[in-house]
Scaffold this motif. Structure first.
Motif, PDB file in Angstrom:
ATOM      1  N   UNK A   1      55.823 -14.065   8.080  1.00  0.00           N
ATOM      2  CA  UNK A   1      56.690 -13.893   6.910  1.00  0.00           C
ATOM      3  C   UNK A   1      56.977 -12.428   6.608  1.00  0.00           C
ATOM      4  N   UNK A   2      56.390 -11.530   7.407  1.00  0.00           N
ATOM      5  CA  UNK A   2      56.624 -10.103   7.216  1.00  0.00           C
ATOM      6  C   UNK A   2      55.663  -9.429   6.246  1.00  0.00           C
ATOM      7  N   UNK A   3      54.600 -10.122   5.858  1.00  0.00           N
ATOM      8  CA  UNK A   3      53.621  -9.554   4.928  1.00  0.00           C
ATOM      9  C   UNK A   3      52.503  -8.853   5.689  1.00  0.00           C
ATOM     10  N   UNK A   4      52.082  -7.720   5.181  1.00  0.00           N
ATOM     11  CA  UNK A   4      50.955  -7.005   5.762  1.00  0.00           C
ATOM     12  C   UNK A   4      49.671  -7.635   5.231  1.00  0.00           C
ATOM     13  N   UNK A   5      48.902  -8.262   6.114  1.00  0.00           N
ATOM     14  CA  UNK A   5      47.682  -8.948   5.710  1.00  0.00           C
ATOM     15  C   UNK A   5      46.428  -8.112   5.979  1.00  0.00           C
ATOM     16  N   UNK A   6      46.597  -6.883   6.444  1.00  0.00           N
ATOM     17  CA  UNK A   6      45.445  -6.038   6.746  1.00  0.00           C
ATOM     18  C   UNK A   6      44.485  -5.912   5.569  1.00  0.00           C
ATOM     19  N   UNK A   7      44.964  -5.703   4.334  1.00  0.00           N
ATOM     20  CA  UNK A   7      44.016  -5.581   3.223  1.00  0.00           C
ATOM     21  C   UNK A   7      43.173  -6.836   2.990  1.00  0.00           C
ATOM     22  N   UNK A   8      43.617  -7.971   3.485  1.00  0.00           N
ATOM     23  CA  UNK A   8      42.889  -9.223   3.284  1.00  0.00           C
ATOM     24  C   UNK A   8      41.898  -9.520   4.399  1.00  0.00           C
ATOM     25  N   UNK A   9      41.948  -8.759   5.493  1.00  0.00           N
ATOM     26  CA  UNK A   9      41.056  -9.005   6.621  1.00  0.00           C
ATOM     27  C   UNK A   9      39.685  -8.387   6.362  1.00  0.00           C
ATOM     28  N   UNK A  10      38.666  -9.053   6.834  1.00  0.00           N
ATOM     29  CA  UNK A  10      37.309  -8.530   6.702  1.00  0.00           C
ATOM     30  C   UNK A  10      37.107  -7.384   7.696  1.00  0.00           C
ATOM     31  N   UNK A  11      36.095  -6.592   7.448  1.00  0.00           N
ATOM     32  CA  UNK A  11      35.758  -5.511   8.373  1.00  0.00           C
ATOM     33  C   UNK A  11      35.436  -6.063   9.759  1.00  0.00           C
ATOM     34  N   UNK A  12      34.825  -7.247   9.803  1.00  0.00           N
ATOM     35  CA  UNK A  12      34.492  -7.868  11.085  1.00  0.00           C
ATOM     36  C   UNK A  12      35.753  -8.221  11.869  1.00  0.00           C
ATOM     37  N   UNK A  13      36.759  -8.764  11.206  1.00  0.00           N
ATOM     38  CA  UNK A  13      38.018  -9.101  11.889  1.00  0.00           C
ATOM     39  C   UNK A  13      38.717  -7.850  12.403  1.00  0.00           C
ATOM     40  N   UNK A  14      38.708  -6.798  11.623  1.00  0.00           N
ATOM     41  CA  UNK A  14      39.329  -5.542  12.045  1.00  0.00           C
ATOM     42  C   UNK A  14      38.597  -4.977  13.257  1.00  0.00           C
ATOM     43  N   UNK A  15      37.273  -5.041  13.236  1.00  0.00           N
ATOM     44  CA  UNK A  15      36.476  -4.547  14.364  1.00  0.00           C
ATOM     45  C   UNK A  15      36.804  -5.329  15.635  1.00  0.00           C
ATOM     46  N   UNK A  16      36.958  -6.646  15.526  1.00  0.00           N
ATOM     47  CA  UNK A  16      37.291  -7.459  16.693  1.00  0.00           C
ATOM     48  C   UNK A  16      38.673  -7.081  17.224  1.00  0.00           C
ATOM     49  N   UNK A  17      39.634  -6.850  16.358  1.00  0.00           N
ATOM     50  CA  UNK A  17      40.956  -6.385  16.799  1.00  0.00           C
ATOM     51  C   UNK A  17      40.835  -5.065  17.556  1.00  0.00           C
ATOM     52  N   UNK A  18      40.050  -4.136  17.024  1.00  0.00           N
ATOM     53  CA  UNK A  18      39.869  -2.843  17.682  1.00  0.00           C
ATOM     54  C   UNK A  18      39.256  -3.012  19.064  1.00  0.00           C
ATOM     55  N   UNK A  19      38.263  -3.876  19.173  1.00  0.00           N
ATOM     56  CA  UNK A  19      37.621  -4.101  20.467  1.00  0.00           C
ATOM     57  C   UNK A  19      38.553  -4.778  21.453  1.00  0.00           C
ATOM     58  N   UNK A  20      39.367  -5.724  20.993  1.00  0.00           N
ATOM     59  CA  UNK A  20      40.326  -6.382  21.881  1.00  0.00           C
ATOM     60  C   UNK A  20      41.382  -5.401  22.382  1.00  0.00           C
ATOM     61  N   UNK A  21      41.807  -4.478  21.533  1.00  0.00           N
ATOM     62  CA  UNK A  21      42.770  -3.455  21.946  1.00  0.00           C
ATOM     63  C   UNK A  21      42.132  -2.530  22.983  1.00  0.00           C
ATOM     64  N   UNK A  22      40.878  -2.175  22.793  1.00  0.00           N
ATOM     65  CA  UNK A  22      40.182  -1.324  23.762  1.00  0.00           C
ATOM     66  C   UNK A  22      40.080  -2.006  25.121  1.00  0.00           C
ATOM     67  N   UNK A  23      39.811  -3.302  25.145  1.00  0.00           N
ATOM     68  CA  UNK A  23      39.769  -4.051  26.403  1.00  0.00           C
ATOM     69  C   UNK A  23      41.157  -4.071  27.040  1.00  0.00           C
ATOM     70  N   UNK A  24      42.193  -4.316  26.237  1.00  0.00           N
ATOM     71  CA  UNK A  24      43.562  -4.366  26.749  1.00  0.00           C
ATOM     72  C   UNK A  24      43.952  -3.065  27.432  1.00  0.00           C
TER      73      UNK A  24
END
Length: 67
Positions: free
Chosen positions: A21-44
């Motif tokens: 819908x075009x909404x930024x949901x980053x403020x609603x994500x937990x620190x754990x979810x953000x960390x997993x995104x960071x790790x997946x990007x590092x693997x990519x």
């Protein structure tokens, strides 16, 4: 989801996570979810081996509900 990030080292700096819908949901994500995104990007980008980061990941039962 569209994840916008800066390619910092060793882990990416997540700037926004935009839903369908075009909404930024980053403020609603937990620190754990953000960390997993960071790790997946590092693997990519080949900075770490696939699955090598799993020992540092946290268990996430389900994605957080976005209101």
């Amino acid at each position: 989801m569209l994840v916008i990030y800066e390619d910092d080292r060793p882990l990416a700096a997540i700037r926004s996570v935009v839903d369908a819908a075009g909404h930024d949901v980053l403020p609603k994500l937990s620190d754990a979810c953000i960390r997993i995104l960071q790790l997946e990007i590092a693997v990519y980008h080949g900075r770490i081996e696939p699955y090598a980061w799993t020992q540092h990941a946290v268990d996430v039962v389900a994605s957080p509900a976005v209101v």
